[in-house]
Scaffold this motif. Structure first.
Motif, mmCIF file in Angstrom:
data_model
loop_
_atom_site.group_PDB
_atom_site.id
_atom_site.type_symbol
_atom_site.label_atom_id
_atom_site.label_comp_id
_atom_site.label_asym_id
_atom_site.label_seq_id
_atom_site.Cartn_x
_atom_site.Cartn_y
_atom_site.Cartn_z
ATOM 1 N N ASN A 7 -1.712 -12.027 -2.854
ATOM 2 C CA ASN A 7 -1.220 -13.361 -1.367
ATOM 3 C C ASN A 7 -0.902 -13.118 -0.506
ATOM 4 O OD1 ASN A 7 1.393 -12.108 -2.214
ATOM 5 N ND2 ASN A 7 1.858 -14.082 -3.258
ATOM 6 N N GLY A 8 -1.226 -11.998 -0.245
ATOM 7 C CA GLY A 8 -0.693 -11.309 0.777
ATOM 8 C C GLY A 8 0.808 -10.828 1.281
ATOM 9 N N ARG A 9 1.562 -10.983 0.154
ATOM 10 C CA ARG A 9 2.815 -10.452 0.683
ATOM 11 C C ARG A 9 2.805 -8.794 0.036
ATOM 12 N NH1 ARG A 9 7.151 -14.411 -0.747
ATOM 13 N NH2 ARG A 9 6.217 -16.116 -0.265
ATOM 14 N N LEU A 10 4.458 -8.655 0.629
ATOM 15 C CA LEU A 10 4.044 -6.508 0.197
ATOM 16 C C LEU A 10 5.396 -7.106 -1.528
ATOM 17 C CD1 LEU A 10 3.419 -5.430 3.210
ATOM 18 C CD2 LEU A 10 1.951 -5.448 1.804
ATOM 19 N N GLN A 11 5.097 -5.542 -1.403
ATOM 20 C CA GLN A 11 5.934 -5.503 -2.753
ATOM 21 C C GLN A 11 6.294 -3.989 -3.356
ATOM 22 O OE1 GLN A 11 5.452 -7.498 -6.917
ATOM 23 N NE2 GLN A 11 7.315 -6.385 -7.503
ATOM 24 N N CYS A 12 6.642 -3.257 -3.072
ATOM 25 C CA CYS A 12 7.944 -1.960 -2.437
ATOM 26 C C CYS A 12 9.176 -1.690 -3.972
ATOM 27 C CB CYS A 12 8.038 -1.837 -1.310
ATOM 28 S SG CYS A 12 7.495 -2.281 -0.348
ATOM 29 N N TRP A 13 8.545 -0.212 -4.280
ATOM 30 C CA TRP A 13 9.667 0.294 -5.251
ATOM 31 C C TRP A 13 9.595 2.037 -5.182
ATOM 32 C CZ3 TRP A 13 4.935 -1.664 -5.875
ATOM 33 C CH2 TRP A 13 3.867 -0.473 -6.443
ATOM 34 N N GLY A 14 11.090 1.542 -5.277
ATOM 35 C CA GLY A 14 10.908 4.214 -5.094
ATOM 36 C C GLY A 14 12.478 3.756 -4.859
ATOM 37 N N TRP B 284 2.027 7.385 -11.496
ATOM 38 C CA TRP B 284 1.911 8.677 -12.684
ATOM 39 C C TRP B 284 2.125 10.169 -11.642
ATOM 40 C CZ3 TRP B 284 -2.603 6.501 -11.573
ATOM 41 C CH2 TRP B 284 -4.276 7.706 -10.835
ATOM 42 N N GLY B 285 3.445 10.776 -12.252
ATOM 43 C CA GLY B 285 3.842 11.959 -11.615
ATOM 44 C C GLY B 285 5.510 11.777 -11.539
ATOM 45 N N ASP B 286 5.921 12.321 -10.291
ATOM 46 C CA ASP B 286 6.736 12.881 -10.166
ATOM 47 C C ASP B 286 7.414 11.106 -9.872
ATOM 48 O OD1 ASP B 286 9.551 12.961 -8.841
ATOM 49 O OD2 ASP B 286 8.850 12.934 -6.799
ATOM 50 N N ASN B 287 8.880 10.698 -10.296
ATOM 51 C CA ASN B 287 9.424 9.544 -10.746
ATOM 52 C C ASN B 287 11.085 9.623 -10.793
ATOM 53 O OD1 ASN B 287 9.808 7.200 -11.366
ATOM 54 N ND2 ASN B 287 10.427 6.812 -13.150
ATOM 55 N N SER B 288 11.285 10.981 -9.593
ATOM 56 C CA SER B 288 12.410 11.258 -8.795
ATOM 57 C C SER B 288 13.842 9.898 -8.658
ATOM 58 C CB SER B 288 12.851 12.251 -8.565
ATOM 59 O OG SER B 288 11.749 12.240 -7.159
ATOM 60 N N SER B 289 12.559 9.511 -7.946
ATOM 61 C CA SER B 289 13.288 8.626 -7.422
ATOM 62 C C SER B 289 12.633 6.712 -7.695
ATOM 63 C CB SER B 289 12.951 8.256 -5.455
ATOM 64 O OG SER B 289 13.466 9.557 -4.827
ATOM 65 N N GLY B 290 12.267 6.725 -8.603
ATOM 66 C CA GLY B 290 11.693 5.531 -9.778
ATOM 67 C C GLY B 290 10.793 4.822 -8.428
ATOM 68 N N GLN B 291 9.290 6.127 -7.838
ATOM 69 C CA GLN B 291 8.526 5.544 -7.559
ATOM 70 C C GLN B 291 7.414 4.703 -8.230
ATOM 71 O OE1 GLN B 291 10.336 8.084 -7.067
ATOM 72 N NE2 GLN B 291 8.470 10.227 -6.078
ATOM 73 N N LEU B 292 7.612 5.613 -9.636
ATOM 74 C CA LEU B 292 6.263 4.378 -10.559
ATOM 75 C C LEU B 292 6.585 3.449 -10.720
ATOM 76 C CD1 LEU B 292 6.391 8.072 -13.277
ATOM 77 C CD2 LEU B 292 5.009 7.598 -10.434
ATOM 78 N N GLY B 293 7.284 3.184 -10.654
ATOM 79 C CA GLY B 293 7.497 1.106 -10.220
ATOM 80 C C GLY B 293 7.789 0.926 -11.792
ATOM 81 N N THR B 294 8.325 1.917 -13.033
ATOM 82 C CA THR B 294 8.245 1.529 -14.612
ATOM 83 C C THR B 294 10.419 0.847 -14.586
ATOM 84 O OG1 THR B 294 9.075 3.627 -14.820
ATOM 85 C CG2 THR B 294 6.992 3.709 -14.763
ATOM 86 N N ASN B 295 11.210 0.855 -14.001
ATOM 87 C CA ASN B 295 12.047 -0.053 -14.019
ATOM 88 C C ASN B 295 13.171 0.825 -15.172
ATOM 89 O OD1 ASN B 295 12.010 -1.233 -11.400
ATOM 90 N ND2 ASN B 295 11.258 -3.069 -12.692
ATOM 91 N N THR B 296 12.684 2.060 -14.904
ATOM 92 C CA THR B 296 13.919 2.828 -16.811
ATOM 93 C C THR B 296 13.597 3.479 -16.505
ATOM 94 O OG1 THR B 296 11.657 3.886 -16.810
ATOM 95 C CG2 THR B 296 11.212 2.062 -18.692
ATOM 96 N N GLY B 297 14.195 4.184 -14.449
ATOM 97 C CA GLY B 297 15.019 5.148 -14.250
ATOM 98 C C GLY B 297 13.935 5.899 -14.011
ATOM 99 N N VAL B 298 14.883 7.361 -13.810
ATOM 100 C CA VAL B 298 13.863 8.540 -13.255
ATOM 101 C C VAL B 298 13.797 9.525 -13.932
ATOM 102 C CG1 VAL B 298 15.198 8.524 -10.953
ATOM 103 C CG2 VAL B 298 15.915 9.951 -13.054
#
Length: 181
Positions: free
Chosen positions: A174-181, A129-143
């Motif tokens: 599984n030890g992998r990393l997933q990032c967004w934003g 929740w909060g700022d999504n100006s760079s897609g950091q919420l991970g919703t894939n719906t824009g900013v």
């Protein structure tokens, strides 16, 4: 004895161990113009002050001018600046005392960065929740910001989360990393 510590832009918070348990009150110190010390005032403090109403925190995370605590019952409470809804209580109002994050009751981990906060749920899902100006919420719906938690798309096996200024990352089972934003 402190067992968890975090630093925001100009404030620091720690979880104190009480009674031999890995839970307890939170204390913060530093600048407090937005209430990020959580003690009911907006007065800066050079020494630790106790965050109001929190006695069972298991973790604490500080963003730019806000902070959040994970409580032993799986709920999350946040305080301080709420510019983009980073307190998660369905408002954009700053508060100098903790407010409960809407709809989070099974959190096992938290993170705060910039004006964004995230929680790992016991199911392995993530909510941010909060700022999504760079897609950091991970919703894939824009900013655009969200003042209440939203599901991070494509993450269902998270074990930990970390949030930076404009991005977030999760460690998966599984030890992998997933990032967004």
């Amino acid at each position: 004895t402190a067992f968890g510590v975090t630093a925001g832009a100009n404030h620091t918070c720690a979880v104190l161990k009480t009674g031999g348990l890995s839970q307890g009150p939170v204390q913060c110190w530093g600048l407090n113009g937005f209430g990020q010390l959580g003690n009911g005032t907006n007065n800066n403090s050079l020494v630790p002050v106790t965050v109001s109403g929190i006695t069972t925190a298991t973790a604490v995370a500080a963003g730019y001018n806000h902070a959040c605590a994970l409580l032993a019952d799986g709920t999350v409470r946040c305080w301080g600046a709420n510019f983009a809804g980073g307190l998660g209580n369905s408002t954009f109002n700053d508060t100098n005392t903790p407010v409960t994050v809407t709809g989070i009751s099974t959190a096992t981990g938290i993170s705060a960065g910039g004006d964004t906060s995230c929680a790992v749920l016991s199911s392995g899902a993530l909510r941010c929740w909060g700022d999504n100006s760079s897609g950091q919420l991970g919703t894939n719906t824009g900013v655009g910001s969200s003042s209440s938690p939203v599901a991070v798309v494509g993450v269902s096996t998270a074990t930990a989360v970390t949030t930076g200024q404009t991005h977030s990352c999760a460690r998966l089972s599984n030890g992998r990393l997933q990032c967004w934003g």
